[in-house]
Design an enzyme around this catalytic site. Structure first.
Site, PDB file in Angstrom:
ATOM      1  N   ASP A 195     -19.112 -63.268 -12.701  1.00  0.00           N
ATOM      2  CA  ASP A 195     -20.067 -63.869 -11.762  1.00  0.00           C
ATOM      3  C   ASP A 195     -19.510 -65.149 -11.145  1.00  0.00           C
ATOM      4  OD1 ASP A 195     -22.446 -63.931 -10.355  1.00  0.00           O
ATOM      5  OD2 ASP A 195     -23.518 -65.044 -11.921  1.00  0.00           O
ATOM      6  N   GLY A 196     -19.920 -65.411  -9.907  1.00  0.00           N
ATOM      7  CA  GLY A 196     -19.551 -66.664  -9.251  1.00  0.00           C
ATOM      8  C   GLY A 196     -18.641 -66.509  -8.046  1.00  0.00           C
ATOM      9  N   ASN A 197     -18.395 -65.275  -7.639  1.00  0.00           N
ATOM     10  CA  ASN A 197     -17.507 -65.053  -6.480  1.00  0.00           C
ATOM     11  C   ASN A 197     -18.048 -65.704  -5.209  1.00  0.00           C
ATOM     12  OD1 ASN A 197     -16.073 -63.430  -8.186  1.00  0.00           O
ATOM     13  ND2 ASN A 197     -16.696 -61.490  -7.260  1.00  0.00           N
TER      14      ASN A 197
ATOM     15  N   ARG B 264     -20.233 -68.192  -4.818  1.00  0.00           N
ATOM     16  CA  ARG B 264     -20.202 -69.665  -4.844  1.00  0.00           C
ATOM     17  C   ARG B 264     -18.775 -70.184  -4.685  1.00  0.00           C
ATOM     18  NH1 ARG B 264     -23.297 -70.017 -10.223  1.00  0.00           N
ATOM     19  NH2 ARG B 264     -22.937 -67.775 -10.104  1.00  0.00           N
TER      20      ARG B 264
ATOM     21  N   HIS C  79     -15.172 -62.308  -3.376  1.00  0.00           N
ATOM     22  CA  HIS C  79     -15.036 -61.024  -4.085  1.00  0.00           C
ATOM     23  C   HIS C  79     -13.565 -60.611  -4.124  1.00  0.00           C
ATOM     24  CE1 HIS C  79     -19.291 -60.801  -4.313  1.00  0.00           C
ATOM     25  NE2 HIS C  79     -19.499 -60.554  -3.031  1.00  0.00           N
TER      26      HIS C  79
ATOM     27  N   GLU D  11     -29.214 -53.765  -9.448  1.00  0.00           N
ATOM     28  CA  GLU D  11     -29.947 -54.776  -8.669  1.00  0.00           C
ATOM     29  C   GLU D  11     -29.131 -55.296  -7.484  1.00  0.00           C
ATOM     30  OE1 GLU D  11     -29.845 -54.666 -12.021  1.00  0.00           O
ATOM     31  OE2 GLU D  11     -31.911 -53.937 -12.184  1.00  0.00           O
TER      32      GLU D  11
ATOM     33  N   LEU E 262      -5.193 -49.058 -23.171  1.00  0.00           N
ATOM     34  CA  LEU E 262      -6.422 -49.832 -22.939  1.00  0.00           C
ATOM     35  C   LEU E 262      -7.423 -48.923 -22.242  1.00  0.00           C
ATOM     36  CD1 LEU E 262      -8.018 -52.607 -22.640  1.00  0.00           C
ATOM     37  CD2 LEU E 262      -6.964 -52.764 -20.382  1.00  0.00           C
TER      38      LEU E 262
ATOM     39  N   ILE F  85     -28.172 -61.890 -19.173  1.00  0.00           N
ATOM     40  CA  ILE F  85     -27.483 -60.602 -19.312  1.00  0.00           C
ATOM     41  C   ILE F  85     -27.531 -59.810 -18.000  1.00  0.00           C
ATOM     42  CG2 ILE F  85     -27.499 -58.417 -20.633  1.00  0.00           C
ATOM     43  CD1 ILE F  85     -26.649 -60.846 -22.301  1.00  0.00           C
TER      44      ILE F  85
HETATM   45  C1  IPE Z   1     -24.389 -59.832 -12.367  1.00  0.00           C
HETATM   46  O1  IPE Z   1     -24.238 -60.814 -11.402  1.00  0.00           O
HETATM   47  C2  IPE Z   1     -23.835 -58.532 -11.869  1.00  0.00           C
HETATM   48  C3  IPE Z   1     -22.371 -58.459 -11.712  1.00  0.00           C
HETATM   49  C4  IPE Z   1     -21.522 -59.384 -12.061  1.00  0.00           C
HETATM   50  C5  IPE Z   1     -21.880 -57.246 -11.147  1.00  0.00           C
HETATM   51  P1  IPE Z   1     -25.453 -61.180 -10.413  1.00  0.00           P
HETATM   52  O2  IPE Z   1     -24.987 -62.293  -9.574  1.00  0.00           O
HETATM   53  O3  IPE Z   1     -25.916 -59.963  -9.717  1.00  0.00           O
HETATM   54  O4  IPE Z   1     -26.577 -61.657 -11.437  1.00  0.00           O
HETATM   55  P2  IPE Z   1     -27.941 -62.422 -11.185  1.00  0.00           P
HETATM   56  O5  IPE Z   1     -28.670 -61.705 -10.101  1.00  0.00           O
HETATM   57  O6  IPE Z   1     -27.602 -63.830 -10.778  1.00  0.00           O
HETATM   58  O7  IPE Z   1     -28.646 -62.401 -12.501  1.00  0.00           O
HETATM   59  C1  IPE Z   2     -20.359 -61.529  -8.775  1.00  0.00           C
HETATM   60  O1  IPE Z   2     -20.332 -62.640  -7.941  1.00  0.00           O
HETATM   61  C2  IPE Z   2     -19.983 -60.267  -8.056  1.00  0.00           C
HETATM   62  C3  IPE Z   2     -21.082 -59.318  -7.894  1.00  0.00           C
HETATM   63  C4  IPE Z   2     -22.289 -59.474  -8.343  1.00  0.00           C
HETATM   64  C5  IPE Z   2     -20.801 -58.101  -7.168  1.00  0.00           C
HETATM   65  P1  IPE Z   2     -21.583 -63.041  -7.059  1.00  0.00           P
HETATM   66  O2  IPE Z   2     -21.452 -62.381  -5.718  1.00  0.00           O
HETATM   67  O3  IPE Z   2     -22.854 -62.780  -7.756  1.00  0.00           O
HETATM   68  O4  IPE Z   2     -21.352 -64.597  -6.890  1.00  0.00           O
HETATM   69  P2  IPE Z   2     -22.476 -65.723  -6.911  1.00  0.00           P
HETATM   70  O5  IPE Z   2     -23.216 -65.609  -8.197  1.00  0.00           O
HETATM   71  O6  IPE Z   2     -23.352 -65.491  -5.726  1.00  0.00           O
HETATM   72  O7  IPE Z   2     -21.703 -67.000  -6.814  1.00  0.00           O
HETATM   73 MG    MG Z   3     -23.987 -63.899  -9.036  1.00  0.00          MG
END
Ligand code: IPE
Ligand code: IPE
Ligand code: MG
Length: 248
Positions: free
Chosen positions: A19-21, A23, A36, A66, A130, A194
């Site tokens: 998560d965090g791509n 931002r 991404h 989601e 793996l 989660i």
């Molecule tokens: C969780 O990240 C899903 C993936 C990393 C694929 P999200 O960015 O979708 O999660 P929420 O919505 O903040 O909980």
């Molecule tokens: C996770 O990064 C990748 C996916 C959920 C596909 P996000 O796109 O959720 O990045 P943030 O949380 O908005 O920074």
């Molecule tokens: Mg996210």
């Protein structure tokens, strides 16, 4: 002089919520898609780390059920990136001995992507260095409901007695069937949740949350998470004394 190293407990199965791509990109004034794309190098690093450390299974959350709720343009870009990344990486992954398995509902994915996913699975199925599980359009609740549905069909058909449904039997119907539960879950991006990942399988997983955004998650960060796992005492409901001395 010989140095002796204490044996570090290494997880068998690591799961990652990457998560965090978005931002990461926004902080640089870039479109979310750039985040991404930048996240791919952290995926490569994690695969490489697992192979080096002897971790047998890596499950990565690429797209949740989601995530379909995101703007269509972002979903489209992500799907394009998945296809592109799969095409770009498959030869190397296959050569390195990685067995690829996808979990999730393929129904809404583009047919071209689904075809490549199946091809990648077939091509790498005999590999054993793996197991890389890619959760694509995956939701933990959907996984459980799907499992319940399959068992209900067997019961209705008269091929399964309800009394025979136990945790092991249920587990066999889930997406990760045949694999051990994750020992360690890493979530980057600073949130502590989660997000409908492997709800059943994470029952006793050690959780590790990092404030790092996924594209900047480094080999050192991965090592820190694995080392922290090695320090944890897994009690599974028992007391600390029982775990330290099983004769207790
Ligand atoms: C969780 O990240 C899903 C993936 C990393 C694929 P999200 O960015 O979708 O999660 P929420 O919505 O903040 O909980
Ligand atoms: C996770 O990064 C990748 C996916 C959920 C596909 P996000 O796109 O959720 O990045 P943030 O949380 O908005 O920074
Ligand atoms: Mg996210």
């Amino acid at each position: 002089m010989r140095r002796s190293f204490a044996l570090v407990r290494v997880p068998q199965h690591v799961a990652i919520i990457m998560d965090g791509n978005g931002r990461w990109a926004q902080r640089r004034g870039l479109p979310r898609a750039a985040g991404h794309r930048a996240g791919l190098s952290a995926v490569r690093m994690s695969i490489e780390r697992c192979m080096t450390l002897g971790i047998g299974v890596l499950t990565i959350f690429a797209f949740s059920t989601e995530n379909w709720r995101r703007p269509q343009a972002e979903v489209g870009l992500l799907m394009g990136l998945f296809l592109e990344a799969l095409d770009a990486e498959i030869d190397e992954l296959a050569a390195q001995g990685v067995c690829i398995r996808f979990v999730g509902a393929r129904g809404h994915l583009a047919p071209a992507l689904v075809t490549r996913m199946s091809e990648a699975e077939v091509r790498t199925q005999a590999n054993s260095r793996l197991t890389l599980v890619i959760a694509m359009a995956y939701g933990g609740r959907h996984d459980i409901v799907d499992a319940a549905k399959r068992l209900a069909i067997e019961v209705k058909a008269g091929t399964l007695h309800p009394e025979l449904i136990d945790e092991a039997r249920f587990n066999e119907q889930l997406a990760l069937h045949g694999l051990p539960d994750p020992d360690l879950l890493i979530r980057t991006g600073g949130d502590h949740r989660i997000s409908n990942f492997l709800l059943w399988n994470l029952a006793y997983t050690e959780l590790w949350f990092s404030d790092r955004l996924w594209p900047e998650f480094s080999a050192d960060d991965f090592a820190t998470a694995v080392a922290a796992f090695g320090e944890r005492q897994r009690r599974y409901g028992q007391t600390s004394a029982q775990v330290s001395d099983p004769s207790c």
